[in-house]
Scaffold this active site. Sequence first.
Site, PDB file in Angstrom:
ATOM      1  N   SER A 145       0.830  -1.203   0.000  1.00  0.00           N
ATOM      2  CA  SER A 145       0.000   0.000   0.000  1.00  0.00           C
ATOM      3  C   SER A 145       0.863   1.252   0.000  1.00  0.00           C
ATOM      4  CB  SER A 145      -0.897   0.003   1.242  1.00  0.00           C
ATOM      5  OG  SER A 145      -1.512   1.249   1.437  1.00  0.00           O
ATOM      6  N   TYR A 170      -2.602  -0.297  10.007  1.00  0.00           N
ATOM      7  CA  TYR A 170      -2.762  -0.886   8.679  1.00  0.00           C
ATOM      8  C   TYR A 170      -1.472  -0.752   7.875  1.00  0.00           C
ATOM      9  CZ  TYR A 170      -4.098  -1.214   3.763  1.00  0.00           C
ATOM     10  OH  TYR A 170      -4.146  -1.549   2.431  1.00  0.00           O
TER      11      TYR A 170
END
Length: 354
Positions: A145, A170
């Site tokens: 990501s 995350y």
Amino acid sequence: MSRKTILVTGAAGFIGYHVARKLLIDGWQVVGLDNINDYYDVELKYDRLANLGIGKSFVKYNEVVESTTDKSFSFVMMNLEDLNSLQLLFSVNKFDFVCHLAAQAGVRYSIENPMAYINSNIVGFTNILELSRQNQIRHLVYASSSSVYGLNEKMPFSTHEGTNHPVSLYASTKKSNELMAHVYSHLYDLPTTGLRFFTVYGPLGRPDMSPMLFADAIVNNKPIKVFNNGDMARDFTFIDDIVEGVVRVINKPAQPDDKWNALSPDPSSSIAPYKVYNIGNSSPVKLMDYIETMEKAFDKKAEKIFLPMQAGDVQHTFSDVSDLETDFDYRPDTPLVKGLQAFAEWYKDYYKMC
């Protein structure tokens, strides 16, 4: 020549669905896996599966269901943490490749429910790594990501720079995935490639991301929440561009970098068969310009509420995709105007506004 077989995890998810669909078009034998959790509306996930010929009523935990429209696709509902079931799945199907797109998504939700990220993104990814090693997978491609860049402010974000200061759990799990993958590439010669996606949007997108949130607000005459008082920019990347990049990478397993220097180590490569790439549009859009483009796509002005920055968020993203262009002759290029128009057309049709 026998057909290549691939496991696509997260196949009921936004990116996973589109990748599975593209691989089927390209002639692959695809097995999709997803636990269909309720992080967002499961009906959207079942609708994606329905497009692949998997009826909701036939989906049961740990039972492989064959598509009614394409015999090259089958699906199983399964948790990544369920090692015994995963072992059986790998043993029966003899996968050649794995495209691992499943994860507990969402930056902000990781503040509220951290254990969901540890279980899915750390324990689950360990299981995928270990089974890829045991089953001699030819190439493991996995989703990282853009959030791993965290506090970095040097633009554009480059895979050749360090990413040691994430600002959400995350993001830290995605960074951990890259480190874990390198260990398996180094110890077991397992080719792994991590893909840092930049703000993906498009038809059948996630309801927790800004295109759906903003569209819902505009259509239903509700205010849009504009964080950091609008002083933000994102490198929005259309789903078709992401899919093209993913499929090209799958087909070219990572190789050791013969120019890698341990005295000045490049984070994006290694003496092991390990690589990390950005996949983004390399054209950041200011938040207020993005909202204006969304308004034009729906032919309606939005009410706006200006708010401070959210915890765990970053102000700007901007991808350097030069390595992707060099190694795969590919650079995402769908303009935001065109991509949001395609999204708006899907949205209006899906929610029966036409």
